[in-house]
Structure formats: structure tokens, C-alpha cells
Scaffold this active site. Structure first.
Site, PDB file in Angstrom:
ATOM      1  N   ASP A  91       4.917   0.706  -8.014  1.00  0.00           N
ATOM      2  CA  ASP A  91       4.543   1.190  -6.681  1.00  0.00           C
ATOM      3  C   ASP A  91       4.890   2.675  -6.471  1.00  0.00           C
ATOM      4  OD1 ASP A  91       3.390  -1.185  -5.798  1.00  0.00           O
ATOM      5  OD2 ASP A  91       5.321  -2.032  -5.249  1.00  0.00           O
ATOM      6  N   HIS A 136       3.033  -4.208 -12.070  1.00  0.00           N
ATOM      7  CA  HIS A 136       2.352  -5.421 -11.608  1.00  0.00           C
ATOM      8  C   HIS A 136       0.879  -5.126 -11.342  1.00  0.00           C
ATOM      9  CE1 HIS A 136       3.796  -3.307  -8.030  1.00  0.00           C
ATOM     10  NE2 HIS A 136       2.798  -3.855  -7.361  1.00  0.00           N
ATOM     11  N   ARG A 149       4.087  -6.120   3.023  1.00  0.00           N
ATOM     12  CA  ARG A 149       5.046  -5.647   2.014  1.00  0.00           C
ATOM     13  C   ARG A 149       6.059  -4.712   2.666  1.00  0.00           C
ATOM     14  NH1 ARG A 149       3.007  -1.927  -2.830  1.00  0.00           N
ATOM     15  NH2 ARG A 149       4.168  -0.273  -1.814  1.00  0.00           N
ATOM     16  N   HIS A 155       0.389  -1.091 -12.242  1.00  0.00           N
ATOM     17  CA  HIS A 155       1.078   0.059 -11.646  1.00  0.00           C
ATOM     18  C   HIS A 155       2.504  -0.307 -11.267  1.00  0.00           C
ATOM     19  CE1 HIS A 155      -0.122  -2.268  -8.145  1.00  0.00           C
ATOM     20  NE2 HIS A 155       0.749  -1.594  -7.429  1.00  0.00           N
TER      21      HIS A 155
HETATM   22  C1  SIN Z   1       0.972  -4.465  -4.468  1.00  0.00           C
HETATM   23  O1  SIN Z   1       1.963  -4.297  -3.768  1.00  0.00           O
HETATM   24  O2  SIN Z   1       0.678  -3.736  -5.395  1.00  0.00           O
HETATM   25  C2  SIN Z   1       0.102  -5.670  -4.169  1.00  0.00           C
HETATM   26  C3  SIN Z   1       0.594  -6.874  -4.874  1.00  0.00           C
HETATM   27  C4  SIN Z   1      -0.156  -8.101  -4.460  1.00  0.00           C
HETATM   28  O3  SIN Z   1      -0.938  -8.048  -3.521  1.00  0.00           O
HETATM   29  O4  SIN Z   1       0.065  -9.143  -5.073  1.00  0.00           O
END
Ligand code: SIN
Length: 270
Positions: free
Chosen positions: A103, A246, A261, A101
């Protein structure tokens, strides 16, 4: 590319680089920030090791890039919705970000950047993979590129049941975005559909839309476009949601992986 103030070591030829010679716990000079920004444009995802940032320092680093984005539904820490909690442990029934995805691409103005700081990592595993969407676009054949040129797609977020009892910050977003977007800084074209949020291509019959999306979702899985990062406590990743996707691997159950995050607002994809 030569840098004066930072050291940049590529992870792969196409995506990802580890940056050293920077202390993200201290305010960054404009010159150092400009080099980090340039390295980020060059490598799409940057990694920093051994950065024991406080939340205030993490927020301050994010604010160098722009206004902070608030996730529609995810739990946060310290009463601050800009500090999104990333947490998986033995009681988790899902792992945040476990499918490919970009974000919150269902937002009308999806976030441009995300900065993840992990505080606790499993003994091994819990890597994150990123994929280069410039390269995904560039490696499509010309007839497919031409087909996609005028198409737009519907992105829908449905977080119901994702975050347990946590009350959402706002309604589930949905938006229509071009299938191929132009990066506002680099001017390069990037594929902008992802299996996490993109539901259908507008103006096509259902089976046509399903077929094209399946082709594109399979295409982005090509490991030639990928880098894979092995976290340690106090590692930080900065990624560009406009030209990457990612996925976070959940191979460490029942261990705990925990971090925060900070996400930065972006503009409307064109
Ligand atoms: C995300 O922000 O999608 C999670 C990425 C992660 O936990 O490595």
C-alpha cells in the site's frame, strides 16, 4: 508458538493465519494486543472472522498500532479520510488493489499496516491474495541478492482517473526506497519493489532496470509465497506492508463488494 489468550491457525506454512478468541469490537487488553502483534509478526497477515466492528471500533483497533495514515486520493466515508472506502460494484470501471502492490509504497514513509473490514461480499469470489516478501528475498540466488543489496528504486503513484470525481487528499507522492528493506521489528530482509508503484531502479540503464524489475515481479508471483483469503461479511484482515504484497481479485462483476480500510503510518524503509 503458544499463545495464552488467542487461538492462531496457520493458512499456509509461510504466510497468513486466522485468529480466534478475540473480539475486535471491544477494547483489547495490553496482553491480548501483545499476542496479536506477535502473531502478526510471525504470520505477516492475520484474519479475524465475525467482527461486526463499527467505524469507531475499527479506528480504535488501528490506533493500537500507531498513528493513522491518510490515503493520497481514495474516497472515504463518514467525512473521515482515515476511513478509506473499498467499493466495487456493477458501475465500477476498476477494482481497487487489483495488481500486486504494497500500500502506497510511493509515500516517503509508506504505511506499515492496513486493516480491511469487509461489510458486503459477493456470493463467491472477491478473494485477496498476499505474498511473503521475506521469502521472495530469501529464495533469490546469492548473486542476485548481492546485485540488489545496494540498489534503490523509484516508486511513483499516479492516481489520476482512478477515483472518478473524488478530489484527491494530497498530491501524488513519489519516493526512492531500497530494493531490499530490513523490517524494523523482526530485523529480517524483505524484497520491497512492486508492480503497482515501482517504476525503475536508480543508476541503471532503462533496459537493465526493466529487466531486473520484470524478473522480480515474476518471482513474487510464485504461489509458494502466497496465501489466499475468502472473505465473508465482517471478516477483517490485518497485513504488514513492510514484508508483504497483496492483490484483490475482481472475478465477481456485476456483484458488490464493500468495506472500509484503516491504514497505519510507517517509517522510512532502510
Ligand atoms: C487494498 O487495500 O489494496 C484492497 C484489498 C482488497 O480489497 O482486498
Amino acid at each position: 508458538m503458544n499463545y495464552r489468550f488467542i487461538q492462531v491457525q496457520s493458512l499456509t506454512p509461510l504466510i497468513g493465519a486466522e485468529v480466534s478468541g478475540v473480539d475486535l469490537c471491544a477494547p483489547l487488553s495490553d496482553a491480548v494486543f501483545a499476542e496479536i502483534h506477535q502473531a502478526w509478526m510471525d504470520h505477516l497477515v492475520l484474519f479475524f472472522r465475525d467482527q461486526p466492528m463499527s467505524s469507531a471500533q475499527h479506528l480504535a483497533f488501528g490506533q493500537r498500532f500507531g498513528e493513522l495514515h491518510i490515503h493520497p486520493a481514495a474516497p472515504y466515508v463518514q467525512d473521515n479520510p482515515a476511513l478509506m472506502q473499498i467499493h466495487t460494484d456493477k458501475d465500477s470501471f476498476r477494482n481497487n488493489g487489483e495488481g500486486w502492490h504494497s500500500d502506497v509504497s510511493a509515500d516517503a514513509e509508506p504505511p506499515m499496516a492496513s486493516i480491511l473490514h469487509l461489510h458486503q461480499t459477493p456470493s463467491h469470489g472477491g478473494d485477496t491474495l498476499w505474498a511473503n516478501m521475506y521469502e521472495a528475498y530469501a529464495t533469490l540466488s546469492t548473486p542476485i541478492q548481492k546485485l540488489l543489496a545496494d540498489l534503490s528504486a523509484v516508486h511513483v503513484a499516479d492516481y489520476s482517473g482512478f477515483y472518478g470525481a473524488h478530489a484527491p487528499q494530497r498530491e501524488n507522492p513519489s519516493a526512492v526506497h531500497p530494493v531490499v528493506r530490513t523490517h524494523p521489528v523482526t530485523g529480517r530482509k524483505a524484497l520491497f519493489v512492486n508492480s503497482g508503484f515501482t517504476q525503475r531502479i536508480k543508476g541503471l540503464q532503462r533496459d537493465e532496470s526493466d529487466g531486473i524489475l520484470a524478473l522480480l515481479f515474476a518471482h513474487i508471483k510464485n504461489p509458494n509465497f502466497h496465501c489466499r483469503f475468502q472473505w465473508r461479511p465482517d471478516s477483517v484482515a490485518l497485513w504488514d506492508n513492510r514484508c508483504t504484497q497483496h492483490m484483490a481479485v475482481w472475478d465477481y462483476f456485476p456483484q458488490t463488494r464493500h468495506g472500509i480500510r484503516v491504514t497505519i503510518k510507517g517509517d522510512r524503509p532502510v
